[in-house]
Design a protein around this motif. Structure first.
Motif, PDB file in Angstrom:
ATOM      1  N   THR A   1      -7.262  -5.220   4.548  1.00 23.40           N
ATOM      2  CA  THR A   1      -7.027  -5.888   5.831  1.00 23.40           C
ATOM      3  C   THR A   1      -7.534  -5.087   7.014  1.00 23.40           C
ATOM      4  O   THR A   1      -7.570  -5.602   8.128  1.00 23.40           O
ATOM      5  CB  THR A   1      -5.525  -6.152   6.031  1.00 23.40           C
ATOM      6  N   LYS A   2      -7.892  -3.813   6.775  1.00 22.92           N
ATOM      7  CA  LYS A   2      -8.406  -2.966   7.853  1.00 22.92           C
ATOM      8  C   LYS A   2      -9.423  -1.985   7.277  1.00 22.92           C
ATOM      9  O   LYS A   2      -9.558  -1.863   6.057  1.00 22.92           O
ATOM     10  CB  LYS A   2      -7.278  -2.246   8.572  1.00 22.92           C
ATOM     11  N   ASP A   3     -10.127  -1.289   8.150  1.00 23.98           N
ATOM     12  CA  ASP A   3     -11.171  -0.367   7.727  1.00 23.98           C
ATOM     13  C   ASP A   3     -10.647   0.659   6.723  1.00 23.98           C
ATOM     14  O   ASP A   3      -9.500   1.122   6.816  1.00 23.98           O
ATOM     15  CB  ASP A   3     -11.753   0.376   8.924  1.00 23.98           C
ATOM     16  N   VAL A   4     -11.526   1.016   5.784  1.00 23.59           N
ATOM     17  CA  VAL A   4     -11.233   2.050   4.794  1.00 23.59           C
ATOM     18  C   VAL A   4     -12.132   3.239   5.121  1.00 23.59           C
ATOM     19  O   VAL A   4     -13.350   3.097   5.140  1.00 23.59           O
ATOM     20  CB  VAL A   4     -11.519   1.537   3.358  1.00 23.59           C
ATOM     21  N   PRO A   5     -11.543   4.412   5.374  1.00 26.96           N
ATOM     22  CA  PRO A   5     -12.374   5.573   5.720  1.00 26.96           C
ATOM     23  C   PRO A   5     -13.249   6.028   4.556  1.00 26.96           C
ATOM     24  O   PRO A   5     -12.939   5.773   3.387  1.00 26.96           O
ATOM     25  CB  PRO A   5     -11.348   6.667   6.055  1.00 26.96           C
ATOM     26  N   ALA A   6     -14.309   6.745   4.875  1.00 36.29           N
ATOM     27  CA  ALA A   6     -15.168   7.332   3.851  1.00 36.29           C
ATOM     28  C   ALA A   6     -14.331   8.200   2.922  1.00 36.29           C
ATOM     29  O   ALA A   6     -13.384   8.866   3.361  1.00 36.29           O
ATOM     30  CB  ALA A   6     -16.266   8.168   4.501  1.00 36.29           C
ATOM     31  N   ASN A   7     -14.643   8.153   1.631  1.00 40.32           N
ATOM     32  CA  ASN A   7     -14.015   8.977   0.595  1.00 40.32           C
ATOM     33  C   ASN A   7     -12.543   8.678   0.350  1.00 40.32           C
ATOM     34  O   ASN A   7     -11.873   9.427  -0.365  1.00 40.32           O
ATOM     35  CB  ASN A   7     -14.198  10.464   0.897  1.00 40.32           C
ATOM     36  N   ALA A   8     -12.007   7.607   0.923  1.00 42.08           N
ATOM     37  CA  ALA A   8     -10.605   7.248   0.708  1.00 42.08           C
ATOM     38  C   ALA A   8     -10.469   6.401  -0.550  1.00 42.08           C
ATOM     39  O   ALA A   8     -11.366   5.641  -0.911  1.00 42.08           O
ATOM     40  CB  ALA A   8     -10.064   6.480   1.908  1.00 42.08           C
ATOM     41  N   ILE A   9      -9.325   6.523  -1.205  1.00 44.09           N
ATOM     42  CA  ILE A   9      -8.941   5.642  -2.300  1.00 44.09           C
ATOM     43  C   ILE A   9      -7.782   4.812  -1.780  1.00 44.09           C
ATOM     44  O   ILE A   9      -6.763   5.361  -1.355  1.00 44.09           O
ATOM     45  CB  ILE A   9      -8.517   6.423  -3.552  1.00 44.09           C
ATOM     46  N   VAL A  10      -7.947   3.480  -1.780  1.00 41.17           N
ATOM     47  CA  VAL A  10      -6.912   2.584  -1.278  1.00 41.17           C
ATOM     48  C   VAL A  10      -6.501   1.615  -2.370  1.00 41.17           C
ATOM     49  O   VAL A  10      -7.280   1.290  -3.263  1.00 41.17           O
ATOM     50  CB  VAL A  10      -7.365   1.803  -0.014  1.00 41.17           C
ATOM     51  N   ALA A  11      -5.242   1.154  -2.289  1.00 46.46           N
ATOM     52  CA  ALA A  11      -4.759   0.162  -3.247  1.00 46.46           C
ATOM     53  C   ALA A  11      -3.570  -0.554  -2.640  1.00 46.46           C
ATOM     54  O   ALA A  11      -2.917  -0.054  -1.724  1.00 46.46           O
ATOM     55  CB  ALA A  11      -4.370   0.817  -4.562  1.00 46.46           C
ATOM     56  N   GLY A  12      -3.296  -1.758  -3.158  1.00 42.73           N
ATOM     57  CA  GLY A  12      -2.114  -2.507  -2.768  1.00 42.73           C
ATOM     58  C   GLY A  12      -2.421  -3.691  -1.883  1.00 42.73           C
ATOM     59  O   GLY A  12      -3.566  -4.018  -1.594  1.00 42.73           O
ATOM     60  N   ASN A  13      -1.329  -4.354  -1.460  1.00 40.14           N
ATOM     61  CA  ASN A  13      -1.418  -5.525  -0.578  1.00 40.14           C
ATOM     62  C   ASN A  13      -0.366  -5.383   0.520  1.00 40.14           C
ATOM     63  O   ASN A  13       0.803  -5.591   0.253  1.00 40.14           O
ATOM     64  CB  ASN A  13      -1.172  -6.794  -1.375  1.00 40.14           C
ATOM     65  N   PRO A  14      -0.791  -5.010   1.722  1.00 40.77           N
ATOM     66  CA  PRO A  14      -2.163  -4.652   2.111  1.00 40.77           C
ATOM     67  C   PRO A  14      -2.555  -3.282   1.549  1.00 40.77           C
ATOM     68  O   PRO A  14      -1.692  -2.447   1.274  1.00 40.77           O
ATOM     69  CB  PRO A  14      -2.094  -4.621   3.637  1.00 40.77           C
ATOM     70  N   ALA A  15      -3.860  -3.071   1.400  1.00 41.67           N
ATOM     71  CA  ALA A  15      -4.355  -1.809   0.853  1.00 41.67           C
ATOM     72  C   ALA A  15      -3.987  -0.653   1.776  1.00 41.67           C
ATOM     73  O   ALA A  15      -4.143  -0.735   2.994  1.00 41.67           O
ATOM     74  CB  ALA A  15      -5.867  -1.886   0.675  1.00 41.67           C
ATOM     75  N   LYS A  16      -3.476   0.402   1.167  1.00 42.30           N
ATOM     76  CA  LYS A  16      -3.107   1.625   1.901  1.00 42.30           C
ATOM     77  C   LYS A  16      -3.785   2.815   1.237  1.00 42.30           C
ATOM     78  O   LYS A  16      -4.046   2.814   0.033  1.00 42.30           O
ATOM     79  CB  LYS A  16      -1.597   1.818   1.878  1.00 42.30           C
ATOM     80  N   ILE A  17      -4.011   3.850   2.034  1.00 45.84           N
ATOM     81  CA  ILE A  17      -4.650   5.053   1.503  1.00 45.84           C
ATOM     82  C   ILE A  17      -3.692   5.749   0.550  1.00 45.84           C
ATOM     83  O   ILE A  17      -2.543   6.028   0.897  1.00 45.84           O
ATOM     84  CB  ILE A  17      -5.073   5.999   2.648  1.00 45.84           C
ATOM     85  N   ILE A  18      -4.189   6.011  -0.653  1.00 41.02           N
ATOM     86  CA  ILE A  18      -3.429   6.743  -1.667  1.00 41.02           C
ATOM     87  C   ILE A  18      -3.758   8.234  -1.589  1.00 41.02           C
ATOM     88  O   ILE A  18      -2.894   9.092  -1.646  1.00 41.02           O
ATOM     89  CB  ILE A  18      -3.729   6.203  -3.080  1.00 41.02           C
ATOM     90  N   ARG A  19      -5.053   8.501  -1.493  1.00 41.60           N
ATOM     91  CA  ARG A  19      -5.530   9.885  -1.361  1.00 41.60           C
ATOM     92  C   ARG A  19      -7.021   9.837  -1.022  1.00 41.60           C
ATOM     93  O   ARG A  19      -7.587   8.766  -0.885  1.00 41.60           O
ATOM     94  CB  ARG A  19      -5.283  10.682  -2.631  1.00 41.60           C
ATOM     95  N   TYR A  20      -7.619  11.012  -0.918  1.00 43.20           N
ATOM     96  CA  TYR A  20      -9.051  11.121  -0.661  1.00 43.20           C
ATOM     97  C   TYR A  20      -9.737  11.759  -1.843  1.00 43.20           C
ATOM     98  O   TYR A  20      -9.128  12.563  -2.564  1.00 43.20           O
ATOM     99  CB  TYR A  20      -9.318  11.936   0.609  1.00 43.20           C
TER     100      TYR A  20
END
Length: 162
Positions: free
Chosen positions: A142-161
């Motif tokens: 639903t929003k920008d994902v930073p470079a090298n980030a790992i995201v998951a979920g609804n809405p997607a959230k940063i898990i780690r880099y």
């Protein structure tokens, strides 16, 4: 780049600019788009007009890439991924008439180099998925994902880099 036009009951490729060594499997619907060198497009994929797919990308089966999407070089898109380009979709106008292209505003999405999008993810319009980022399977971005980030979920959230 060559311009490919093929139409039959199994394949619809109209005015598609195709690079060298591109593999396009059966039952693909692509029109007015560009596919870079060495890319692979799986079965049952739709790629709409104005889409650019970079070099050495893999677009897996059953994926929908709508107008307004730019996929840069070396990107992996898993099976059944959907991109969205209309933030307020409606079938009809206030007067009940069917909407046309003039009745909505397209929003653009960019997937940067070497990003990876997991199976079944949904990518809302207007986001940027950063270089080398990974979107987990089934995520809703639903929003920008930073470079090298790992995201998951609804809405997607940063898990780690990475």
């Amino acid at each position: 780049m060559q311009i490919l036009t093929v139409e039959n009951e199994r394949q619809s490729l109209n005015n598609v600019k195709v690079g060298e060594d591109v593999k396009i499997f059966k039952f693909v619907n692509a029109y007015g788009c560009e596919i870079g060198d060495g890319s692979k497009i799986g079965s049952f994929v739709e790629i709409q007009k104005g889409v650019t797919i970079g070099k050495h990308c893999k677009i897996s089966s059953h994926t929908f890439v709508c107008e307004g999407v730019t996929i840069q070089d070396g990107v992996f898109v898993g099976h059944n991924v959907s991109f969205i380009n209309d933030m307020f979709p409606r079938a009809v106008n206030e007067d009940g008439s069917l909407q046309t292209e003039a009745d909505w505003q397209m929003v653009n999405t960019v997937v940067e180099e070497r990003a990876s999008i997991g199976t079944g993810a949904t990518i809302l319009g207007g986001v940027r998925i950063g270089k080398n980022a990974i979107v987990g399977a089934g995520s809703v971005v639903t929003k920008d994902v930073p470079a090298n980030a790992i995201v998951a979920g609804n809405p997607a959230k940063i898990i780690r880099y990475i």
